[in-house]
Design a protein around this motif. Structure first.
Motif, short mmCIF file in Angstrom:
data_model
loop_
_atom_site.label_atom_id
_atom_site.label_comp_id
_atom_site.label_asym_id
_atom_site.label_seq_id
_atom_site.Cartn_x
_atom_site.Cartn_y
_atom_site.Cartn_z
N ALA A 85 -11.19 12.98 9.62
CA ALA A 85 -12.01 11.52 9.58
C ALA A 85 -11.87 10.50 9.12
N ALA A 86 -11.06 10.35 8.21
CA ALA A 86 -10.06 9.32 7.33
C ALA A 86 -9.30 8.30 8.36
N LEU A 118 -10.54 5.04 9.47
CA LEU A 118 -9.47 3.85 9.07
C LEU A 118 -9.45 2.97 10.19
N ASP A 119 -9.86 3.43 12.19
CA ASP A 119 -9.45 2.42 12.64
C ASP A 119 -11.11 1.26 12.83
N ALA A 120 -12.26 2.83 12.25
CA ALA A 120 -13.42 1.13 12.47
C ALA A 120 -13.13 0.16 11.54
N PHE A 121 -12.75 0.29 10.17
CA PHE A 121 -12.77 -0.13 9.05
C PHE A 121 -11.81 -1.56 9.39
N ARG A 122 -10.25 -1.36 9.96
CA ARG A 122 -9.78 -2.58 10.78
C ARG A 122 -9.94 -3.25 12.04
N LYS A 123 -11.28 -2.89 12.55
CA LYS A 123 -11.77 -3.79 13.69
C LYS A 123 -12.93 -4.31 12.75
N TYR A 158 -10.34 -5.67 3.86
CA TYR A 158 -9.07 -5.71 3.91
C TYR A 158 -7.73 -4.69 4.15
N LEU A 159 -6.61 -4.99 4.81
CA LEU A 159 -5.70 -3.35 4.44
C LEU A 159 -4.65 -4.87 3.55
N LYS A 200 2.45 8.29 5.50
CA LYS A 200 2.68 8.59 6.08
C LYS A 200 1.59 8.18 7.61
N THR A 201 0.30 7.29 7.00
CA THR A 201 -0.67 6.76 7.41
C THR A 201 0.15 5.10 7.39
N ASN A 202 0.49 5.08 6.02
CA ASN A 202 1.38 3.58 5.47
C ASN A 202 2.60 3.08 6.62
N VAL A 203 3.07 4.29 6.83
CA VAL A 203 4.77 4.12 7.38
C VAL A 203 4.35 3.71 8.81
#
Length: 505
Positions: free
Chosen positions: A397-398, A402-407, A413-414, A449-452
């Protein structure tokens, strides 16, 4: 058909008509509503120009646990804004000829053991004095029930004298101890207690009936207070709701022990701080020449301005493109406040937030909006939202969130650094509130892991990921991540050291 002259006249008339642009009030309102929608503001705001209110509104909760709202007359801790009361008191004594800014402190407090420190050094935070707890922490550990007050200060400093951290005037560092000493000077020269002096010579002349002495030990150790905006903190980046600061044992314990006054003792309201502002403009409290002198950054021994651009009690904004601006901020565990004065244009912004630490940043942006400058619309942190979803709904779910927010780059902001901080928050190694340790390595590893994946060229992202893997016992995977980090940054000496330890070399 319209003839040429009539058409030109029509265009001239049209040019003079008001355009359908946002007013300053609307721009300010939209900015704050965006902050509130993003869970980035909870408090009161007042914007004044030439003694006229441009904008005033309350947002959020005085008590998040009960849902009690903030209101225009809510009392809130002003924290270090108290320091400008203390500075005003000192400058009043100067005007009366009772002290000189350039004289050493021990002329007024003979037992003060640092003869090279002057009153001006204290006002501008250039004294080099160590923080007060350096003198008292040992005694605090040995006598945990003891409460230290101003009368204990000079004897404690004499008994446990520490070296200055730099020669007075050589550098600058903001520290509460400077204003504790100033409060002692006020008491010695006036013959009144600090609180009585402030009340008689500042609060009453300014008509500030909603401002009162309420020391930090009482603020953080009384469970219920009427008409009061409680400070709140988010214990973790991934938390959805804050908690009251006075519910945290470590915070209560710290402020129970240190009852010093002079730097963070008052509670007030938005409108009462405006009365203080008006009293300064009307020269009710200080002469104009005294204020002009206070609003000039104090020079260091090398002739340069001190690093924080402090004058005599006031900090001076380095950017004067829209006028000369002076201010003071206040912050404590779970609150921030700010009074920002554009003395060139007679504009003032007063703001407090009882859940976040960005009052000065928001006050600065308000001043920009007031002067028709462009301010970026506030955006919401993807890292914080990602962390909350990861904690409550899991990794799948996270990732989807994340994919939705980045769009939606207009509203979110990221930040690599925030994602990194979130990962460390999950590991439980950074615990500023001294809470029971909680090591959520599964969530930490997922975050790193997501951050890299998001920042594949960041050596630091790989280094942090490796650290979490190693803490979770995944040595082989940690080794690979350290190798990748060192490939990206051959100067990562700590990574090299840990990698050698993992490899048994």
């Amino acid at each position: 058909m319209m003839n040429k002259m009539a058409f030109i006249f029509y265009l001239l008339i049209l040019k003079e008509l008001p355009v359908s642009a946002q007013t300053r009030q609307e721009k300010i309102g939209d900015y704050f509503q965006a902050l509130v929608n993003n869970q980035q503001f909870s408090g009161n705001v007042l914007v004044v120009e030439n003694d006229t209110v441009v904008y005033q509104k309350s947002f959020g909760y005085a008590d998040h646990t009960t849902g009690t709202p903030n209101t225009p007359n809510i009392t809130f801790p002003i924290a270090s804004i108290t320091k400008i009361f203390t500075a005003t008191a000192i400058l009043q004594l100067k005007e009366k000829g009772l002290l000189s800014i350039s004289e050493p402190v021990n002329r007024y407090l003979p037992e003060f053991p640092y003869p090279e420190v002057t009153v001006g050094h204290l006002l501008s935070h250039t004294s080099g004095l160590p923080p007060y707890n350096a003198f008292f922490d040992k005694d605090k550990k040995e006598n945990p029930d003891r409460v230290f007050t101003n009368k204990d200060f000079i004897p404690g400093v004499v008994l446990n004298r520490k070296p200055l951290i730099y020669q007075p005037g050589e550098k600058g560092n903001y520290d509460n101890i400077n204003y504790l000493v100033l409060a002692l000077i006020v008491e010695k020269l006036s013959g009144k207690t600090y609180g009585n002096y402030i009340k008689k010579n500042i609060l009453q002349p300014a008509g500030m009936k909603e401002t009162s002495l309420f020391p930090l030990p009482q603020q953080f150790n009384r469970p219920e207070i009427k008409n009061y905006a409680y400070p709140h903190v988010y214990l973790h980046l991934y938390d959805k709701a804050p908690v009251r600061s006075n519910s945290i044992p470590y915070v209560k314990e710290y402020w129970h022990a240190y009852g010093f006054r002079g730097f963070a003792d008052y509670v007030s309201t938005i409108n009462d701080l405006w009365k203080f502002d008006q009293a300064l403009y009307k020269n009710t409290l200080l002469k104009q020449q005294t204020l002009d002198d206070a609003f000039v950054p104090v020079k260091l021994n090398n002739g340069q301005n001190n690093s924080d651009n402090f004058g005599l009690g006031w900090e001076v904004e380095k950017d004067s493109s829209i006028g000369k601006m002076v201010y003071h901020s206040g912050a404590a565990m779970g609150l921030s406040s700010n009074i920002l004065r554009n003395v060139t244009r007679h504009q003032t912004v007063i703001i407090f937030d009882n859940t976040h630490f960005n009052a000065h940043e928001n006050a600065t942006k308000l001043m920009m909006l007031l002067n028709d400058q462009k301010v970026d619309r506030p955006k919401r942190s993807i890292a914080k939202l990602y962390g909350n979803v990861l904690m409550t709904k899991g990794a799948a779910a996270a990732r989807e969130a994340l994919d939705a927010f980045r769009k939606d780059t207009a509203n979110y902001y990221l930040s690599e650094d925030e994602m990194n901080s979130l990962g460390y928050d999950f590991t439980g190694n950074n615990n500023p509130y001294h809470l029971p340790e909680q090591h959520l390595y599964k969530q930490a590893i997922e975050t790193f892991k997501t951050n890299v994946n998001l920042f594949p060229n960041s050596w630091n992202a790989y280094d942090s990921y490796a650290e979490a893997l190693l803490a979770d016992g995944q040595k082989e995977e940690a080794r690979k991540m350290y190798q990748r980090s060192i490939e990206l940054n051959p100067k990562n000496e700590n990574g090299k050291k840990v990698l050698q330890q993992i490899s048994g070399r």
